[in-house]
Design a protein around this motif. Sequence first.
Motif, mmCIF file in Angstrom:
data_model
loop_
_atom_site.group_PDB
_atom_site.id
_atom_site.type_symbol
_atom_site.label_atom_id
_atom_site.label_comp_id
_atom_site.label_asym_id
_atom_site.label_seq_id
_atom_site.Cartn_x
_atom_site.Cartn_y
_atom_site.Cartn_z
ATOM 1 N N SER A 159 7.248 -14.242 5.976
ATOM 2 C CA SER A 159 6.839 -13.462 7.143
ATOM 3 C C SER A 159 7.085 -11.986 6.814
ATOM 4 O O SER A 159 8.233 -11.530 6.798
ATOM 5 N N TYR A 160 6.014 -11.270 6.533
ATOM 6 C CA TYR A 160 6.135 -9.895 6.039
ATOM 7 C C TYR A 160 6.436 -8.890 7.143
ATOM 8 O O TYR A 160 5.993 -9.045 8.290
ATOM 9 N N ASP A 161 7.142 -7.848 6.744
ATOM 10 C CA ASP A 161 7.322 -6.721 7.649
ATOM 11 C C ASP A 161 6.036 -5.902 7.740
ATOM 12 O O ASP A 161 5.729 -5.354 8.797
ATOM 13 N N HIS A 162 5.303 -5.850 6.643
ATOM 14 C CA HIS A 162 4.027 -5.125 6.685
ATOM 15 C C HIS A 162 3.078 -5.665 5.618
ATOM 16 O O HIS A 162 3.467 -5.839 4.458
ATOM 17 N N ILE A 163 1.850 -5.948 6.035
ATOM 18 C CA ILE A 163 0.772 -6.301 5.112
ATOM 19 C C ILE A 163 -0.267 -5.191 5.206
ATOM 20 O O ILE A 163 -0.954 -5.052 6.216
ATOM 21 N N GLY A 164 -0.332 -4.394 4.151
ATOM 22 C CA GLY A 164 -1.276 -3.281 4.139
ATOM 23 C C GLY A 164 -2.617 -3.693 3.572
ATOM 24 O O GLY A 164 -2.776 -4.786 3.011
ATOM 25 N N ARG A 165 -3.592 -2.823 3.731
ATOM 26 C CA ARG A 165 -4.928 -3.039 3.178
ATOM 27 C C ARG A 165 -5.248 -1.887 2.238
ATOM 28 O O ARG A 165 -4.901 -0.741 2.524
ATOM 29 N N ILE A 166 -5.928 -2.183 1.155
ATOM 30 C CA ILE A 166 -6.257 -1.082 0.262
ATOM 31 C C ILE A 166 -7.313 -0.171 0.888
ATOM 32 O O ILE A 166 -7.435 0.986 0.496
ATOM 33 N N GLU A 167 -8.048 -0.676 1.879
ATOM 34 C CA GLU A 167 -9.030 0.164 2.559
ATOM 35 C C GLU A 167 -8.353 1.260 3.387
ATOM 36 O O GLU A 167 -8.981 2.271 3.709
ATOM 37 N N THR A 168 -7.106 1.061 3.748
ATOM 38 C CA THR A 168 -6.327 2.062 4.495
ATOM 39 C C THR A 168 -5.011 2.303 3.760
ATOM 40 O O THR A 168 -3.954 2.418 4.373
ATOM 41 N N PHE A 169 -5.093 2.357 2.447
ATOM 42 C CA PHE A 169 -3.896 2.354 1.608
ATOM 43 C C PHE A 169 -2.921 3.487 1.937
ATOM 44 O O PHE A 169 -1.719 3.251 2.119
ATOM 45 N N GLY A 189 15.708 -7.730 3.621
ATOM 46 C CA GLY A 189 15.022 -6.551 3.118
ATOM 47 C C GLY A 189 13.730 -6.311 3.871
ATOM 48 O O GLY A 189 13.341 -7.108 4.737
ATOM 49 N N TYR A 190 13.084 -5.214 3.549
ATOM 50 C CA TYR A 190 11.774 -4.896 4.126
ATOM 51 C C TYR A 190 10.727 -5.410 3.145
ATOM 52 O O TYR A 190 10.574 -4.891 2.033
ATOM 53 N N SER A 191 9.997 -6.438 3.539
ATOM 54 C CA SER A 191 9.019 -7.072 2.660
ATOM 55 C C SER A 191 7.619 -6.577 2.971
ATOM 56 O O SER A 191 7.245 -6.407 4.130
ATOM 57 N N PHE A 192 6.855 -6.360 1.920
ATOM 58 C CA PHE A 192 5.480 -5.896 2.118
ATOM 59 C C PHE A 192 4.592 -6.353 0.975
ATOM 60 O O PHE A 192 5.042 -6.726 -0.109
ATOM 61 N N THR A 193 3.298 -6.317 1.241
ATOM 62 C CA THR A 193 2.282 -6.596 0.245
ATOM 63 C C THR A 193 1.008 -5.898 0.675
ATOM 64 O O THR A 193 0.960 -5.275 1.746
ATOM 65 N N PHE A 194 -0.025 -5.987 -0.162
ATOM 66 C CA PHE A 194 -1.326 -5.407 0.169
ATOM 67 C C PHE A 194 -2.422 -6.432 -0.076
ATOM 68 O O PHE A 194 -2.334 -7.255 -0.997
ATOM 69 N N VAL A 195 -3.455 -6.378 0.760
ATOM 70 C CA VAL A 195 -4.608 -7.260 0.618
ATOM 71 C C VAL A 195 -5.878 -6.412 0.579
ATOM 72 O O VAL A 195 -5.838 -5.196 0.732
ATOM 73 N N ARG A 196 -6.991 -7.109 0.405
ATOM 74 C CA ARG A 196 -8.273 -6.415 0.212
ATOM 75 C C ARG A 196 -9.397 -7.270 0.776
ATOM 76 O O ARG A 196 -9.282 -8.498 0.855
ATOM 77 N N GLU A 247 18.385 -1.021 -3.753
ATOM 78 C CA GLU A 247 18.969 0.249 -3.335
ATOM 79 C C GLU A 247 18.161 0.919 -2.236
ATOM 80 O O GLU A 247 18.668 1.744 -1.475
ATOM 81 N N HIS A 248 16.881 0.546 -2.143
ATOM 82 C CA HIS A 248 16.005 1.069 -1.097
ATOM 83 C C HIS A 248 15.709 0.025 -0.020
ATOM 84 O O HIS A 248 15.032 0.323 0.967
ATOM 85 N N GLY A 249 16.170 -1.202 -0.252
ATOM 86 C CA GLY A 249 15.981 -2.258 0.743
ATOM 87 C C GLY A 249 14.575 -2.794 0.854
ATOM 88 O O GLY A 249 14.206 -3.367 1.880
ATOM 89 N N ILE A 250 13.763 -2.632 -0.207
ATOM 90 C CA ILE A 250 12.376 -3.087 -0.133
ATOM 91 C C ILE A 250 12.095 -4.157 -1.183
ATOM 92 O O ILE A 250 12.707 -4.178 -2.257
ATOM 93 N N VAL A 251 11.165 -5.047 -0.868
ATOM 94 C CA VAL A 251 10.728 -6.069 -1.801
ATOM 95 C C VAL A 251 9.215 -6.225 -1.660
ATOM 96 O O VAL A 251 8.688 -6.344 -0.551
ATOM 97 N N TYR A 252 8.538 -6.223 -2.785
ATOM 98 C CA TYR A 252 7.073 -6.213 -2.831
ATOM 99 C C TYR A 252 6.572 -7.457 -3.547
ATOM 100 O O TYR A 252 7.071 -7.826 -4.619
ATOM 101 N N VAL A 253 5.583 -8.115 -2.971
ATOM 102 C CA VAL A 253 4.925 -9.257 -3.603
ATOM 103 C C VAL A 253 3.537 -8.817 -4.028
ATOM 104 O O VAL A 253 2.722 -8.384 -3.203
ATOM 105 N N LYS A 254 3.266 -8.913 -5.323
ATOM 106 C CA LYS A 254 1.996 -8.467 -5.875
ATOM 107 C C LYS A 254 0.855 -9.394 -5.465
ATOM 108 O O LYS A 254 1.024 -10.609 -5.379
#
Length: 237
Positions: free
Chosen positions: A171-181, A91-98, A31-38
């Motif tokens: 191929s992610y739309d965004h890979i975030g970092r917890i250092e800049t969460f 969808g808009y795919s994203f995850t976070f790394v550290r 419903e929000h068009g997002i998908v997250y990979v832990k």
Amino acid sequence: MDPDVVNVTWRAMREYFPHRGLAYHVHALPEHGIVYVKNPKAACSTVLLWMDRLHTGDYDFSPENVHTDNRLPKVAEVGRRRIARMLSGEGYSFTFVRDPLRRFQSAYLDKIVNSDRWRGQIQVALGQDPDPERPVSLDEFVAGVERQDPIGEMDPHWRPQHINVMTDLISYDHIGRIETFEDDLETIRKATGLPEVPVEVRNRAKGDAVADTFTDRPDLEERVRAIYARDFEIFGY
């Protein structure tokens, strides 16, 4: 993202998790068009709670274990094919790394020092009889992880992050970092037009208690860097 560039299938993703349920690692909100990979040990609890609040509108929800008690749609409800399409560009795919060193330290403190559930995995890797009552030293942890096959044997909490998030496949739309969460989460929110919801940061800085260990053990740091060399390269740490 061009959906023709990536062809993600559920079967292909399952190859990365041969001994663990893939549904536990992928969460979609169509419903929000997002998908997250832990990616365990990289703000998973915080992101899951944020997504739960997005999904339900209940901003006071704060369970002790958001991994088991969240109200996010199950894979069976969304559908494997739909999730695969979302990860392929619909969808808009994203995850976070550290930072790999900090993540390794956090995994050791949280899963080995303060818990006896995972010690047996390392002891078996070292050729020892599993005994959860026996502590596992940092030296043993490093040696045990070195001997484990990343896909078939390493636990996701200390497995290389590029395997956890399947960078060779997705191929992610965004890979975030917890250092800049906070900044990364805001980037995701704005890119997808999501509403603002309260963010409750969880399990912060657990790795700091052993952060000084590598200062006096450059030999161990070098070995850990070798284990996660691909993570350092891909994610720019």
